[in-house]
Write an enzyme that holds these catalytic residues in place. Structure first.
Site, PDB file in Angstrom:
ATOM      1  CB  ILE A   1      -0.977   0.008   1.197  1.00 36.70           C
ATOM      2  CG1 ILE A   1      -1.739   1.338   1.260  1.00 36.70           C
ATOM      3  CG2 ILE A   1      -0.284  -0.301   2.513  1.00 36.70           C
ATOM      4  CD1 ILE A   1      -2.847   1.374   2.313  1.00 36.70           C
ATOM      5  CB  SER A   2       1.406   3.925  -2.466  1.00 33.91           C
ATOM      6  OG  SER A   2       1.652   3.148  -3.611  1.00 33.91           O
ATOM      7  CB  SER A   3       4.240   6.553   1.072  1.00 30.13           C
ATOM      8  OG  SER A   3       4.173   7.882   1.523  1.00 30.13           O
TER       9      SER A   3
END
Length: 209
Positions: A58-60
């Site tokens: 899950i991207s920053s």
């Protein structure tokens, strides 16, 4: 319902990378904790990428904020295709900004979990498909915007074919052992590219699992 911790995360984001009011509102309406694996809840509001199944992440939230901004969404943008939606956080943010969001994810377990998550959160304008995102989603093309949420060495021609004229495709591209976010703009038969900044994403993979 949005939490105080999510609001504080958004304020921190805004201090690092100023958000326009519409994007800031979208981040406030979507609580990141809802998209983080339960074992990592204590890290839900950090400005970090977090692991998901099958080497996905899950991207920053900072990365999501930047990619959303770089898409240059305005009132004329009606549809977007996201390649590699993971837990669905990026697409959920986009769902608050665009009428129709289409997302393709190659990992079947993530697709199942994300569909259930969207149902629980009453997000109804994201259409999600289990497939190899590099072939796009021709049934709903052309798209105003296309977003790669994984690093590619090159963009398949079929995706440019699914982009509207004057449409924008944003993707992290591997160049000289560096990952660079690149804007591709389609103008007739020409694709005009512009490098934006270095970044860090998981690599795009072919096929589906």
């Amino acid at each position: 319902m949005n939490s105080l911790a999510n609001t504080q995360m958004v304020e921190k984001l805004n201090n690092i990378f100023p958000l326009n009011e519409k994007i800031k509102k979208a981040f406030l309406e979507i609580d990141r904790k809802d998209f983080v694996p339960s074992g990592l809840n204590f890290k839900a509001y950090t400005i970090d990428s977090l692991p998901l199944a099958n080497d996905s992440t899950i991207s920053s939230p900072l990365t999501v904020a930047k990619m959303t901004t770089y898409l240059r969404i305005d009132k004329n943008v009606d549809s977007i295709l996201e390649i590699g939606c993971g837990s669905g956080y990026q697409s959920a943010i986009l769902s608050k900004l665009i009428r129709r969001v289409f997302a393709v994810e190659r990992i079947g377990s993530l697709v199942k979990e994300t569909k259930e998550r969207y149902k629980k959160l009453k997000i109804y304008n994201v259409n999600l498909k289990h497939d190899d995102g590099q072939i796009g989603w021709r049934n709903f093309a052309p798209f105003d915007r296309i977003l790669f949420s994984a690093t590619a060495s090159e963009i398949p021609q079929t995706l440019f074919e699914q982009l509207k004229d004057n449409g924008i495709l944003i993707a992290p591209i591997l160049k000289n052992n560096k990952e660079v976010i690149v804007e591709f703009k389609k103008q007739g038969n020409r694709i005009i590219s512009k490098e934006i900044e270095e970044a860090k994403f998981v690599p795009v993979k072919s096929g589906k699992s």
